[in-house]
Motif scaffolding. Structure first.
Motif, mmCIF file in Angstrom:
data_model
loop_
_atom_site.group_PDB
_atom_site.id
_atom_site.type_symbol
_atom_site.label_atom_id
_atom_site.label_comp_id
_atom_site.label_asym_id
_atom_site.label_seq_id
_atom_site.Cartn_x
_atom_site.Cartn_y
_atom_site.Cartn_z
ATOM 1 N N UNK A 133 3.566 2.369 -4.892
ATOM 2 C CA UNK A 133 3.916 2.625 -3.497
ATOM 3 C C UNK A 133 3.830 1.348 -2.671
ATOM 4 N N UNK A 134 4.775 1.205 -1.727
ATOM 5 C CA UNK A 134 4.811 0.003 -0.886
ATOM 6 C C UNK A 134 5.374 0.335 0.485
ATOM 7 N N UNK A 135 4.899 -0.408 1.508
ATOM 8 C CA UNK A 135 5.580 -0.364 2.801
ATOM 9 C C UNK A 135 6.938 -1.040 2.625
ATOM 10 N N UNK A 142 5.242 3.294 7.361
ATOM 11 C CA UNK A 142 3.959 3.780 7.874
ATOM 12 C C UNK A 142 4.020 3.807 9.403
ATOM 13 N N UNK A 143 3.048 4.459 9.990
ATOM 14 C CA UNK A 143 3.008 4.573 11.459
ATOM 15 C C UNK A 143 3.007 3.176 12.103
ATOM 16 N N UNK A 162 -6.853 1.907 14.255
ATOM 17 C CA UNK A 162 -6.381 1.537 12.919
ATOM 18 C C UNK A 162 -6.769 2.609 11.903
ATOM 19 N N UNK A 163 -6.568 3.859 12.287
ATOM 20 C CA UNK A 163 -6.897 4.930 11.329
ATOM 21 C C UNK A 163 -5.823 4.917 10.256
ATOM 22 N N UNK A 164 -5.878 3.905 9.384
ATOM 23 C CA UNK A 164 -4.898 3.839 8.308
ATOM 24 C C UNK A 164 -3.500 3.611 8.816
ATOM 25 N N UNK A 165 -3.397 2.823 9.866
ATOM 26 C CA UNK A 165 -2.107 2.579 10.532
ATOM 27 C C UNK A 165 -1.026 2.147 9.538
ATOM 28 N N UNK A 166 -1.396 1.288 8.604
ATOM 29 C CA UNK A 166 -0.428 0.745 7.639
ATOM 30 C C UNK A 166 -0.629 1.313 6.238
ATOM 31 N N UNK A 167 -1.486 2.391 6.158
ATOM 32 C CA UNK A 167 -1.793 2.853 4.791
ATOM 33 C C UNK A 167 -1.685 4.363 4.588
ATOM 34 N N UNK A 217 -1.430 -3.029 -0.999
ATOM 35 C CA UNK A 217 -1.663 -3.315 0.422
ATOM 36 C C UNK A 217 -2.005 -4.795 0.608
ATOM 37 N N UNK A 218 -1.712 -5.342 1.794
ATOM 38 C CA UNK A 218 -2.431 -6.545 2.212
ATOM 39 C C UNK A 218 -3.856 -6.064 2.421
ATOM 40 N N UNK A 219 -4.805 -6.641 1.707
ATOM 41 C CA UNK A 219 -6.174 -6.094 1.739
ATOM 42 C C UNK A 219 -6.727 -6.016 3.154
ATOM 43 N N UNK A 220 -6.310 -6.950 3.987
ATOM 44 C CA UNK A 220 -6.870 -6.953 5.345
ATOM 45 C C UNK A 220 -6.396 -5.754 6.169
ATOM 46 N N UNK A 221 -5.314 -5.084 5.705
ATOM 47 C CA UNK A 221 -4.827 -3.901 6.430
ATOM 48 C C UNK A 221 -5.389 -2.600 5.875
ATOM 49 N N UNK A 222 -6.229 -2.695 4.838
ATOM 50 C CA UNK A 222 -6.786 -1.490 4.200
ATOM 51 C C UNK A 222 -8.157 -1.190 4.802
#
Ligand SMILES: NCc1[nH]cc(CCC(=O)O)c1CC(=O)O
Length: 329
Positions: A19-21, A53-54, A68-73, A90-95
């Motif tokens: 899975x990917x954005x 993603x949102x 950032x409730x999982x905004x990108x995840x 994921x970019x780890x910083x967005x997880x």
């Protein structure tokens, strides 16, 4: 989000769905993971499945205001729990540092340069932060970058910037900003390393937790997928990231708060530096801990407790109140 993960059927011929954005950076990162796995397991089939993603859709509100409730995840995590995909890149910083029940951080890849970069408008190519004119407008959506740069360079102005890396560079080149601050890693992965005008040293700006590394999230108990992704894990990066994430988790900070870190691993000594800064750049607490990489998470917790004793919690409480009142970027 409840876990309705059904038991995963393991089979050596099962196609593994990644899975990917849909952003260019996310796709570059995901196709790199797919390529590494295909090299390691030439007889297996790996397919990329993209999702919006949102965070990709809401582009007219500052990230700090969205939270950032999982905004990108989140959408990727629902896909894993519904068995539509098998793991997410994921970019780890967005997880977020706390994952939904039934999911885990399965692997961390080798970190690119985790530093931030100053990207200058063409009219200022000869400048540094301290030689940019009074009131020069710096574009960033990161409260972490803003707070540290205000602390060191109070003569600069800051304006929110949203959109993916390419969009942000277009806004800079169109003259909407005098400079941007972006991650070196994102620019390099997009083949835009030549847009890095200055690499910002840790003495000026500590980077985001997990910046420069990829985090591969998967279902707990999916041993087949875990064995595949572990083949591309970089253990030193994993240990550094575990310490950084434990620090952020213990401070109850999300991805959108002014918390920065820097880690190094020399031999068997892991060094973690962390800071918390106020949005006005007036207060900044910073400290460093060292220990064995096997104690990475304990180190992160210890550092968070030390910064609490130096006033970090009061700074964060004030920031959360400011965000609630809409008083940021
Ligand atoms: N959500 C933004 C984001 N997430 C990850 C990266 C850079 C790549 C990385 O840190 O691995 C970026 C762009 C930036 O901060 O400039």
């Amino acid at each position: 989000m409840s876990s309705n993960a059904s038991p995963t059927v393991s089979s050596p011929t099962r196609t593994i769905r990644i899975g990917s954005r849909k952003s260019q950076l996310a796709l570059v990162q995901t196709y790199w993971v797919q390529e590494q796995l295909q090299k390691a397991f030439p007889d297996r089939t790996f397919e990329v499945h993209t999702m919006s993603t949102q965070g990709d859709k809401i582009l007219d509100v500052a990230l700090a205001k969205i939270g950032d409730k999982g905004l990108f995840t989140k959408e990727l995590e629902v896909g894993m729990l519904n068995q539509e995909i098998d793991f997410a890149v994921h970019s780890l910083k967005d997880l977020p540092t706390r994952l939904p029940e039934g999911l885990m951080l399965g692997a961390v890849t080798e970190r690119e340069n985790p530093a931030d970069a100053l990207v200058l408008h063409s009219k200022y190519k000869d400048k540094q932060f301290d030689t940019l004119p009074e009131g020069a407008v710096i574009g960033t959506s990161s409260l972490r970058r803003l707070a540290q740069l205000r602390y060191h360079f109070p003569h600069l102005a800051f304006k929110d910037v949203r959109g993916n890396v390419i969009t942000r560079l277009q806004k800079l080149d169109a003259g909407e900003y005098d400079a941007l601050v972006l991650a070196v890693a994102g620019l390099q992965r997009l083949g835009l390393g030549d847009r890095v005008d200055r690499v910002i040293p840790a003495e000026i700006s500590l980077h985001a937790v997990g910046q420069g590394a990829l985090g591969i999230e998967c279902r707990e108990g999916d041993e087949e997928v875990l064995s595949l992704i572990k083949a591309i894990e970089d253990v030193p990066t994993r240990d550094r990231a575990l310490a950084e994430r434990a620090f952020l988790r213990e401070l109850e900070g999300g991805c959108q708060v002014p918390i920065g870190v820097n880690t190094s691993l020399e031999g068997d000594v892991l060094t973690l530096t962390g800071m918390v800064a106020s949005l006005d750049g007036q207060r900044l607490v910073k400290d460093t801990v060292t220990g064995a990489p096997t104690e990475a998470e304990k180190l992160g917790i210890e550092l968070a407790q030390r910064l609490r004793q130096q006033g970090a919690q009061e700074i964060l409480a004030e920031i959360f109140a400011q965000i609630q009142r809409g008083q940021v970027l």
